[in-house]
Design a protein around this motif. Sequence first.
Motif, mmCIF file in Angstrom:
data_model
loop_
_atom_site.group_PDB
_atom_site.id
_atom_site.type_symbol
_atom_site.label_atom_id
_atom_site.label_comp_id
_atom_site.label_asym_id
_atom_site.label_seq_id
_atom_site.Cartn_x
_atom_site.Cartn_y
_atom_site.Cartn_z
ATOM 1 N N VAL A 21 61.097 -4.509 89.912
ATOM 2 C CA VAL A 21 59.871 -4.220 89.160
ATOM 3 C C VAL A 21 59.901 -2.787 88.626
ATOM 4 O O VAL A 21 59.553 -2.537 87.458
ATOM 5 N N ASP A 22 60.340 -1.843 89.447
ATOM 6 C CA ASP A 22 60.395 -0.450 89.005
ATOM 7 C C ASP A 22 61.348 -0.289 87.821
ATOM 8 O O ASP A 22 61.046 0.427 86.859
ATOM 9 N N VAL A 23 62.508 -0.947 87.886
ATOM 10 C CA VAL A 23 63.468 -0.847 86.778
ATOM 11 C C VAL A 23 62.911 -1.542 85.539
ATOM 12 O O VAL A 23 63.050 -1.041 84.413
ATOM 13 N N LEU A 24 62.269 -2.697 85.725
ATOM 14 C CA LEU A 24 61.669 -3.402 84.592
ATOM 15 C C LEU A 24 60.635 -2.529 83.885
ATOM 16 O O LEU A 24 60.607 -2.464 82.643
ATOM 17 N N GLU A 25 59.787 -1.871 84.655
ATOM 18 C CA GLU A 25 58.767 -1.012 84.049
ATOM 19 C C GLU A 25 59.417 0.117 83.256
ATOM 20 O O GLU A 25 58.940 0.492 82.177
ATOM 21 N N ARG A 26 60.516 0.627 83.759
ATOM 22 C CA ARG A 26 61.234 1.694 83.049
ATOM 23 C C ARG A 26 61.850 1.160 81.757
ATOM 24 O O ARG A 26 61.810 1.823 80.718
ATOM 25 N N VAL A 27 62.433 -0.046 81.830
ATOM 26 C CA VAL A 27 63.044 -0.646 80.641
ATOM 27 C C VAL A 27 61.980 -0.921 79.576
ATOM 28 O O VAL A 27 62.184 -0.662 78.386
ATOM 29 N N VAL A 28 60.831 -1.448 79.980
ATOM 30 C CA VAL A 28 59.746 -1.715 79.035
ATOM 31 C C VAL A 28 59.296 -0.428 78.350
ATOM 32 O O VAL A 28 59.000 -0.421 77.146
ATOM 33 N N ALA A 29 59.259 0.661 79.100
ATOM 34 C CA ALA A 29 58.758 1.930 78.561
ATOM 35 C C ALA A 29 59.803 2.712 77.786
ATOM 36 O O ALA A 29 59.470 3.722 77.143
ATOM 37 N N GLU A 30 61.056 2.270 77.813
ATOM 38 C CA GLU A 30 62.127 2.981 77.106
ATOM 39 C C GLU A 30 61.779 3.090 75.612
ATOM 40 O O GLU A 30 61.411 2.098 74.975
ATOM 41 N N PRO A 31 61.892 4.289 75.024
ATOM 42 C CA PRO A 31 61.584 4.433 73.592
ATOM 43 C C PRO A 31 62.518 3.591 72.727
ATOM 44 O O PRO A 31 63.623 3.241 73.138
ATOM 45 N N GLY A 32 62.070 3.289 71.528
ATOM 46 C CA GLY A 32 62.895 2.545 70.588
ATOM 47 C C GLY A 32 62.315 1.198 70.251
ATOM 48 O O GLY A 32 61.214 0.835 70.682
ATOM 49 N N GLU A 33 63.084 0.434 69.467
ATOM 50 C CA GLU A 33 62.632 -0.896 69.088
ATOM 51 C C GLU A 33 62.453 -1.765 70.328
ATOM 52 O O GLU A 33 63.241 -1.685 71.270
ATOM 53 N N ALA A 34 61.421 -2.568 70.355
ATOM 54 C CA ALA A 34 61.058 -3.452 71.475
ATOM 55 C C ALA A 34 60.385 -2.698 72.612
ATOM 56 O O ALA A 34 60.124 -3.286 73.667
ATOM 57 N N ALA A 35 60.103 -1.410 72.432
ATOM 58 C CA ALA A 35 59.384 -0.665 73.464
ATOM 59 C C ALA A 35 58.022 -1.297 73.714
ATOM 60 O O ALA A 35 57.325 -1.697 72.784
ATOM 61 N N GLY A 36 57.659 -1.413 74.977
ATOM 62 C CA GLY A 36 56.370 -1.965 75.349
ATOM 63 C C GLY A 36 56.338 -3.477 75.447
ATOM 64 O O GLY A 36 55.329 -4.038 75.890
ATOM 65 N N ARG A 37 57.420 -4.148 75.068
ATOM 66 C CA ARG A 37 57.434 -5.612 75.112
ATOM 67 C C ARG A 37 58.031 -6.113 76.425
ATOM 68 O O ARG A 37 58.860 -5.431 77.044
ATOM 69 N N PRO A 38 57.657 -7.315 76.845
ATOM 70 C CA PRO A 38 58.270 -7.891 78.043
ATOM 71 C C PRO A 38 59.781 -8.048 77.877
ATOM 72 O O PRO A 38 60.311 -8.096 76.762
ATOM 73 N N VAL A 39 60.469 -8.135 78.995
ATOM 74 C CA VAL A 39 61.934 -8.126 79.052
ATOM 75 C C VAL A 39 62.432 -9.502 79.498
ATOM 76 O O VAL A 39 61.802 -10.164 80.330
#
Length: 350
Positions: A123-141
Motif C-alpha cells: 500500500v505504501d509503495v502504491l501510494e507513492r506510485v500514484v503520487a509520482e509526477p507525470g502522466e497518469a499521476a493521481g490515477r489508480p495503478v
Amino acid sequence: MSDGPDARAAADAHPARLSTTPLPSTDRLPPPWPGEQVAVRGGEVFVRRTPWTGPVDGAAAGAPRERALYVHGLGGASTNWTDLAALLAVRFDGWALDLPGFGRSRPPARTSYSVRGHVAAVVDVLERVVAEPGEAAGRPVHLLGNSLGGLVSLFVAASRPDLVATLTLVSPAMPVRRVPGAFSRLLLLLLLPGIPALAERRLSGVTPEQQVRGMVQVCFGDPRRVPRARLDQALEEMRERAGQPWATRALTRSMRGLITSYLRVGPRNAWRLARSLRPPTLVVWGDRDRLVDPALGPRLAAAVPDARLQVLEGVGHVAMLEAPEPMARAVLALAEDAAAAALHDPAHAS
C-alpha cells in the motif's frame, strides 16, 4: 465428477481475452531493471523501475500511458517480473518491489513477516506510485501479484480499491481446505514455537546452486524453457541473498505468516474478500502448478465478480517467467477493456 464444484466453477469462469497489441521482440532478454530504496512504514524496500516505451512501431503519439506495480511470491524478488514488465512497457510505467526481507529489501523494523505487514508495504509503495509526477499521476495503478504476492495483492485491492485500476492474480496462495498430508504437517509445524528457528538453520545449509535447481524443478512446468541467462542471473541473485543474515528467517517467517492468514475466519478471510473485489480482475494459472492446485483457478475466477481466467498449458507456478507473452496479452486486454468501460461509464473512471 462432471457436476462437481470444480467443474461448475470452470463453467462459470469467463475466459481471458488476449490483446492484439504488437509487443516487443523477445529475442533478447533484458537485464534486471535498475531500482532504488523507497521508504515504507517500518523501514525501506527496494523498488525496480521499468520505463514506459510506448508502441513498438514508434507511433507513440496518443498512446496510453498508465502505471503498474508488480509483487513477487514467497522466496522470489522483483526480478521475477523482468520479462513481463518489458512487454507491458508498451502501455505501463512499471514498478516492482522486493517485499520486506526479500531481494534487496532489509527486514521490517519489527521483524514481523505477517501478510498484514506485506500488505502495508505494498500500500505504501502504491501510494507513492500514484503520487509520482507525470502522466497518469493521481490515477489508480494496475496491480499484479504472484503466489504470496497474489494473496497480498488481493488484500490490498479489497482494502484500498481506490489505488487499484485492475488486479492480476498469478497462482495466488489462496487458503485451501486440503493439501497433501506431508506438506500439511510441515506447514503446521512452522506454527510451533522453536520450529521456524530450526528450519532456518537447515535452510542455511542449502547452497545457492541447490536452491536454484530446486526452484526451477518445483516452480516451472517445463524446466527446459528456462533460458541459460536467466539461470545464471538467478544463481547470482541467490548468492547475493546467501550473504544476507536475514534471508532464511524472512523465508520461514513469511511462510508462517502465510499459514497464519489461512486460519483467519470471518469477513477478513481471503475467499470472502475475493467475492467483494471491485477492480476488474484477471486470474492466471499454469495447469502444471505444483505449489498451488490449478483447480483453484476456476474457483477463484468464479468467486470474483466478473473476473476472467487464463489457464496456460504446460506452465507451472510462475507464469510471468515461463509464459510472459500470452500473459502480457491477457493483462493488456484487461487494461484496454477497463479503459473502454471508463470512457463509456464515467462512474467507473478514476
